[in-house]
Design a protein around this motif. Structure first.
Motif, PDB file in Angstrom:
ATOM      1  N   GLU A 354       0.813  -1.207   0.000  1.00  0.00           N
ATOM      2  CA  GLU A 354       0.000   0.000   0.000  1.00  0.00           C
ATOM      3  C   GLU A 354       0.851   1.263   0.000  1.00  0.00           C
ATOM      4  OE1 GLU A 354      -3.097   0.140   2.917  1.00  0.00           O
ATOM      5  OE2 GLU A 354      -3.554  -1.980   2.728  1.00  0.00           O
ATOM      6  N   LEU A 355       2.029   1.220   0.637  1.00  0.00           N
ATOM      7  CA  LEU A 355       2.847   2.419   0.765  1.00  0.00           C
ATOM      8  C   LEU A 355       3.795   2.630  -0.413  1.00  0.00           C
ATOM      9  CD1 LEU A 355       3.760   2.392   4.567  1.00  0.00           C
ATOM     10  CD2 LEU A 355       2.109   3.841   3.391  1.00  0.00           C
ATOM     11  N   VAL A 377       2.251  10.291  -5.264  1.00  0.00           N
ATOM     12  CA  VAL A 377       0.886  10.491  -4.772  1.00  0.00           C
ATOM     13  C   VAL A 377      -0.005  10.997  -5.894  1.00  0.00           C
ATOM     14  CG1 VAL A 377      -0.549  11.866  -3.221  1.00  0.00           C
ATOM     15  CG2 VAL A 377       1.555  10.851  -2.369  1.00  0.00           C
ATOM     16  N   ALA A 378       0.495  11.950  -6.679  1.00  0.00           N
ATOM     17  CA  ALA A 378      -0.280  12.472  -7.805  1.00  0.00           C
ATOM     18  C   ALA A 378      -0.568  11.382  -8.826  1.00  0.00           C
ATOM     19  CB  ALA A 378       0.473  13.632  -8.451  1.00  0.00           C
ATOM     20  N   ALA A 379       0.418  10.502  -9.070  1.00  0.00           N
ATOM     21  CA  ALA A 379       0.220   9.408 -10.034  1.00  0.00           C
ATOM     22  C   ALA A 379      -0.837   8.429  -9.544  1.00  0.00           C
ATOM     23  CB  ALA A 379       1.542   8.691 -10.278  1.00  0.00           C
ATOM     24  N   VAL A 380      -0.817   8.127  -8.246  1.00  0.00           N
ATOM     25  CA  VAL A 380      -1.828   7.220  -7.677  1.00  0.00           C
ATOM     26  C   VAL A 380      -3.227   7.798  -7.863  1.00  0.00           C
ATOM     27  CG1 VAL A 380      -2.711   6.268  -5.513  1.00  0.00           C
ATOM     28  CG2 VAL A 380      -0.286   6.109  -6.028  1.00  0.00           C
ATOM     29  N   LEU A 381      -3.380   9.084  -7.574  1.00  0.00           N
ATOM     30  CA  LEU A 381      -4.687   9.719  -7.686  1.00  0.00           C
ATOM     31  C   LEU A 381      -5.104   9.879  -9.137  1.00  0.00           C
ATOM     32  CD1 LEU A 381      -4.298  12.411  -4.902  1.00  0.00           C
ATOM     33  CD2 LEU A 381      -5.480  10.231  -4.771  1.00  0.00           C
ATOM     34  N   ALA A 382      -4.130  10.069 -10.032  1.00  0.00           N
ATOM     35  CA  ALA A 382      -4.459  10.160 -11.451  1.00  0.00           C
ATOM     36  C   ALA A 382      -4.994   8.829 -11.967  1.00  0.00           C
ATOM     37  CB  ALA A 382      -3.237  10.591 -12.248  1.00  0.00           C
ATOM     38  N   GLU A 383      -4.422   7.748 -11.475  1.00  0.00           N
ATOM     39  CA  GLU A 383      -4.866   6.411 -11.899  1.00  0.00           C
ATOM     40  C   GLU A 383      -6.204   6.050 -11.286  1.00  0.00           C
ATOM     41  OE1 GLU A 383      -3.228   1.780 -11.880  1.00  0.00           O
ATOM     42  OE2 GLU A 383      -1.948   3.440 -11.230  1.00  0.00           O
ATOM     43  N   ASN A 384      -6.415   6.473 -10.042  1.00  0.00           N
ATOM     44  CA  ASN A 384      -7.662   6.169  -9.350  1.00  0.00           C
ATOM     45  C   ASN A 384      -8.154   7.424  -8.637  1.00  0.00           C
ATOM     46  OD1 ASN A 384      -9.843   5.099  -8.040  1.00  0.00           O
ATOM     47  ND2 ASN A 384      -8.666   3.826  -6.623  1.00  0.00           N
ATOM     48  N   PRO A 385      -8.968   8.246  -9.298  1.00  0.00           N
ATOM     49  CA  PRO A 385      -9.402   9.514  -8.700  1.00  0.00           C
ATOM     50  C   PRO A 385     -10.165   9.344  -7.387  1.00  0.00           C
ATOM     51  CG  PRO A 385      -9.887   9.459 -11.057  1.00  0.00           C
ATOM     52  CD  PRO A 385      -9.469   8.079 -10.670  1.00  0.00           C
ATOM     53  N   LYS A 386     -10.745   8.170  -7.165  1.00  0.00           N
ATOM     54  CA  LYS A 386     -11.505   7.954  -5.938  1.00  0.00           C
ATOM     55  C   LYS A 386     -10.617   7.573  -4.755  1.00  0.00           C
ATOM     56  CE  LYS A 386     -15.736   6.489  -8.316  1.00  0.00           C
ATOM     57  NZ  LYS A 386     -16.760   5.412  -8.458  1.00  0.00           N
ATOM     58  N   ALA A 387      -9.341   7.317  -5.011  1.00  0.00           N
ATOM     59  CA  ALA A 387      -8.436   6.927  -3.933  1.00  0.00           C
ATOM     60  C   ALA A 387      -8.164   8.116  -3.015  1.00  0.00           C
ATOM     61  CB  ALA A 387      -7.126   6.398  -4.509  1.00  0.00           C
ATOM     62  N   SER A 388      -7.890   7.815  -1.765  1.00  0.00           N
ATOM     63  CA  SER A 388      -7.546   8.846  -0.781  1.00  0.00           C
ATOM     64  C   SER A 388      -6.337   8.370  -0.009  1.00  0.00           C
ATOM     65  CB  SER A 388      -8.714   9.109   0.165  1.00  0.00           C
ATOM     66  OG  SER A 388      -8.316   9.993   1.199  1.00  0.00           O
ATOM     67  N   VAL A 389      -5.182   8.953  -0.327  1.00  0.00           N
ATOM     68  CA  VAL A 389      -3.959   8.572   0.372  1.00  0.00           C
ATOM     69  C   VAL A 389      -4.045   8.940   1.842  1.00  0.00           C
ATOM     70  CG1 VAL A 389      -1.466   8.944   0.483  1.00  0.00           C
ATOM     71  CG2 VAL A 389      -2.607   8.792  -1.734  1.00  0.00           C
ATOM     72  N   ALA A 403      -1.190  17.858  10.863  1.00  0.00           N
ATOM     73  CA  ALA A 403      -1.974  18.827  10.089  1.00  0.00           C
ATOM     74  C   ALA A 403      -1.282  19.221   8.793  1.00  0.00           C
ATOM     75  CB  ALA A 403      -2.247  20.070  10.946  1.00  0.00           C
ATOM     76  N   ASN A 404       0.043  19.416   8.838  1.00  0.00           N
ATOM     77  CA  ASN A 404       0.744  19.837   7.619  1.00  0.00           C
ATOM     78  C   ASN A 404       0.751  18.738   6.564  1.00  0.00           C
ATOM     79  OD1 ASN A 404       2.635  18.371   9.305  1.00  0.00           O
ATOM     80  ND2 ASN A 404       4.205  18.963   7.826  1.00  0.00           N
ATOM     81  N   VAL A 405       0.839  17.475   7.001  1.00  0.00           N
ATOM     82  CA  VAL A 405       0.837  16.355   6.051  1.00  0.00           C
ATOM     83  C   VAL A 405      -0.526  16.245   5.373  1.00  0.00           C
ATOM     84  CG1 VAL A 405       1.042  13.855   5.817  1.00  0.00           C
ATOM     85  CG2 VAL A 405       2.607  15.097   7.316  1.00  0.00           C
ATOM     86  N   GLU A 406      -1.594  16.374   6.159  1.00  0.00           N
ATOM     87  CA  GLU A 406      -2.934  16.266   5.582  1.00  0.00           C
ATOM     88  C   GLU A 406      -3.191  17.414   4.601  1.00  0.00           C
ATOM     89  OE1 GLU A 406      -7.381  15.016   7.046  1.00  0.00           O
ATOM     90  OE2 GLU A 406      -5.889  15.640   8.520  1.00  0.00           O
ATOM     91  N   GLN A 407      -2.722  18.621   4.931  1.00  0.00           N
ATOM     92  CA  GLN A 407      -2.911  19.763   4.043  1.00  0.00           C
ATOM     93  C   GLN A 407      -2.128  19.581   2.740  1.00  0.00           C
ATOM     94  OE1 GLN A 407      -1.906  23.511   5.800  1.00  0.00           O
ATOM     95  NE2 GLN A 407      -2.329  24.692   3.962  1.00  0.00           N
ATOM     96  N   GLU A 408      -0.875  19.118   2.853  1.00  0.00           N
ATOM     97  CA  GLU A 408      -0.058  18.929   1.655  1.00  0.00           C
ATOM     98  C   GLU A 408      -0.634  17.838   0.756  1.00  0.00           C
ATOM     99  OE1 GLU A 408       2.707  20.361   0.315  1.00  0.00           O
ATOM    100  OE2 GLU A 408       2.388  21.964   1.764  1.00  0.00           O
ATOM    101  N   LEU A 409      -1.131  16.761   1.346  1.00  0.00           N
ATOM    102  CA  LEU A 409      -1.728  15.688   0.545  1.00  0.00           C
ATOM    103  C   LEU A 409      -2.929  16.206  -0.229  1.00  0.00           C
ATOM    104  CD1 LEU A 409      -1.535  12.633   2.982  1.00  0.00           C
ATOM    105  CD2 LEU A 409      -0.209  12.994   0.908  1.00  0.00           C
ATOM    106  N   ALA A 410      -3.706  17.096   0.390  1.00  0.00           N
ATOM    107  CA  ALA A 410      -4.847  17.677  -0.303  1.00  0.00           C
ATOM    108  C   ALA A 410      -4.392  18.527  -1.489  1.00  0.00           C
ATOM    109  CB  ALA A 410      -5.672  18.514   0.667  1.00  0.00           C
TER     110      ALA A 410
END
Length: 578
Positions: A354-355, A377-389, A403-410
């Motif tokens: 998963e990681l 992370v961008a590639a994972v979301l591009a392949e599966n837009p419904k995924a949430s890292v 908080a900073n990690v969650e903001q950056e992932l968004a």
């Protein structure tokens, strides 16, 4: 139950050996390689071909495997990983072969490709680490429990066959299909020894001789039962003893075989003791349960098989939880510096799977460190837009993210809004029903877009149908529409620039004017400015003083001095002086 009390060993003079490889991780490395490559096994020997074997050697966790594979052309560790994957059902291939004709003495394996078993492998990944370890351990404990067509029983036991890391020599297997050996329950024997070793504190070096002596005093029949089974007596003949199967000789002298006698005072050490030595460098070492110390010797022993060349061992932290079924869940921690720490004594294959798609591995070990990667992370979301890292990380760690990690992932998720066009296909924009393109559609992306095959043929048909199609050749970097065309994904050509006009430069300066109501005061202020060497325009008729911003400090200083003579008050005017 007798408490285990072994003598400690001094390993300073020994060659200490630990298993540098992680079998659990290498199983998944092997599966990933097989899944991505078409591998045909050897026609005669059914072995892995040299090229895949060398590529696998570079991927394995043991750094010495690649060197071993390059030097000798064989890799016992890879062969062992291959066999374990086959036994666990992760892969499948023909192991029996076929005989080419009546004169063939050995089977051949034509077109024997390795097949990846997705369903079995996926089911294994879903198991808790405890159950995964049980399956891997049981598979090793059962080694040699199946009958072999050539021997009538399997000689794959510690007496006659070594493991991928073994160094010690073995007993001669001749005659081993008869007598007491085929009656021994090796899986139970191995488990019994592992349970005994699990009583040792981890990290402490102990004497192998003291372990053998403990078994002789307190568990003498752990290997060969006190009463020899009747089938053993029957197969070997009258007069056969406990140790009839085990032959010693002077090294290299095959004409002087000597069976070990039951009355030999060293019989237990010569048979059971040799088994213990070879067991310690077998299953426990392969699974990372033990580390061993060998005698640094210059020449072989006079008697074979050797004795006493493995005088020390110690158990690792993995042994006790594996034997007592107390393998815990991995501990996952997400840090503010975008590192994910996974702490586990046993390779967490599912978490690793998963990681890896969204991070880079910084280090591996009991604590494996991953670092989240923005492009991944961008590639994972591009392949599966419904995924949430972020949601996946929360689920793995069992707590909220920094908080900073969650903001950056968004924010990284915004970089995933892209798609890929493959060669030989095209992107059709517009209503498909009106265009008559349904027969060419591979996948409908939205009501306005579709991935189509044979775009040139589709273009010709649209022209013939008088649909006025427009063909656009996009660049490799972005989608571009020519001037006059509109697109939902590509901006049109920029409007033409206006004709260049003649430049006109204008300068601006801001000045301040003071209007005086008294001529005497105006004259006094003018003298003060001249004394201060502040030359500014003055008008004696209009009673004004005009100055720029650069003279403002001197003017303010002059007003202060004027205030010593007059009661000065400065007011603002709206547009023009009174």
């Amino acid at each position: 139950m007798t408490q285990l009390a072994l003598a400690e060993a001094r390993p300073a003079s020994l060659e200490l050996v630990a298993n540098a490889a992680d079998l659990r991780r290498d199983l998944h490395v092997f599966v990933d390689f097989v899944r991505g490559h078409e591998i045909k096994r050897g026609h005669r020997d059914n072995a892995l071909p040299a090229a895949p074997r060398q590529r696998l050697a570079k991927l394995m966790s043991d750094p010495a495997t690649a060197a071993m594979c390059g030097e000798s052309g064989c890799a016992p560790w890879i062969e062992h990983v291959d066999a374990v994957c086959l036994a666990l059902g992760f892969v499948a291939y023909d192991t029996k072969g076929s005989y080419a004709g009546y004169s063939s003495s050995e089977p051949s394996f034509p077109d024997n490709f390795i097949k990846f078993e997705q369903k079995t492998y996926a089911a294994f990944l879903e198991l808790p680490l405890q159950e995964q370890e049980v399956r891997i351990l049981n598979l090793h404990l059962k080694r040699g429990s199946e009958r072999d067509e050539a021997f009538g029983w399997s000689p794959e036991c510690e007496f006659f066959a070594g493991g991928p890391l073994s160094r010690l020599d073995r007993f001669d297997a001749r005659g081993s299909a008869l007598g007491v050996v085929p009656t021994l329950a090796f899986p139970n024997i191995r488990r019994r020894l592992l349970e005994l070793l699990a009583e040792c504190p981890a990290g402490v070096w102990f004497s192998v001789d003291s372990l053998i002596e403990h078994l002789r005093r307190h568990d003498r029949w752990f290997l060969i039962p006190e009463r020899i089974p009747a089938e053993a007596q029957k197969s070997w003949g009258k007069g056969s003893g406990r140790y009839t199967n085990f032959v010693e000789r002077k090294r290299g002298d095959w004409a002087c075989d000597t069976s070990i006698a039951d009355r030999d005072p060293e019989g237990f050490a010569k048979v059971e003791g040799r088994f213990v030595e070879r067991f310690l460098e077998g299953i426990p070492l392969v699974l990372g349960y033990t580390e061993v110390g060998y005698v640094k010797r210059q020449r072989p022993t006079e008697i074979e098989p050797s004795r006493g060349l493995l005088p020390a061992f110690r158990v690792t932290e993995r042994l006790r939880p594996a034997v007592s079924r107390q393998v815990g869940r991995p501990k996952v921690t997400v840090l503010p510096n975008f590192e994910v720490h996974v702490e586990s004594l046993f390779h967490p294959a599912k978490i690793d799977a998963e990681l890896l798609p969204c991070s880079e591995v910084m280090q591996r070990g009991i604590v494996t460190v991953y670092r989240l990667s923005k492009p991944k992370v961008a590639a994972v979301l591009a392949e599966n837009p419904k995924a949430s890292v972020a949601a996946a990380l929360k689920s793995l760690s069992g707590r909220d993210l920094p908080a900073n990690v969650e903001q950056e992932l968004a924010e990284w998720a915004g970089h995933s809004e892209k798609f890929i066009l493959y060669e030989g296909f095209g992107l059709l924009e517009g209503p498909r029903e009106d265009a008559g393109a349904d027969g060419f559609v591979v996948e409908a992306i939205s009501p306005h877009f579709a991935l189509v095959r044979s775009p040139e043929e589709l273009f010709r048909r649209l022209e013939a149908a008088e649909k006025v199609p427009l063909e656009i050749r996009h660049s490799a970097d972005a989608l571009v529409a020519p001037a006059g065309a509109r697109s939902r994904v590509a901006p049109g050509a920029p409007p033409p620039r206006a004709a260049a006009r003649k430049p006109a430069k204008i300068r601006r300066s801001v000045q301040t004017t003071l209007w005086f109501t008294d001529a005497e005061a105006h004259a006094a202020f003018s003298r003060i400015l001249l004394d201060a060497k502040c030359v500014v325009p003055t008008d004696t008729r209009a009673l004004t003083v005009t100055y720029g911003k650069e003279a403002e400090p001197l003017v303010k200083e002059g007003l202060k001095k004027l205030g010593e003579i007059y009661a000065v008050s400065v007011g603002e005017v709206a547009a023009s002086p009174p």
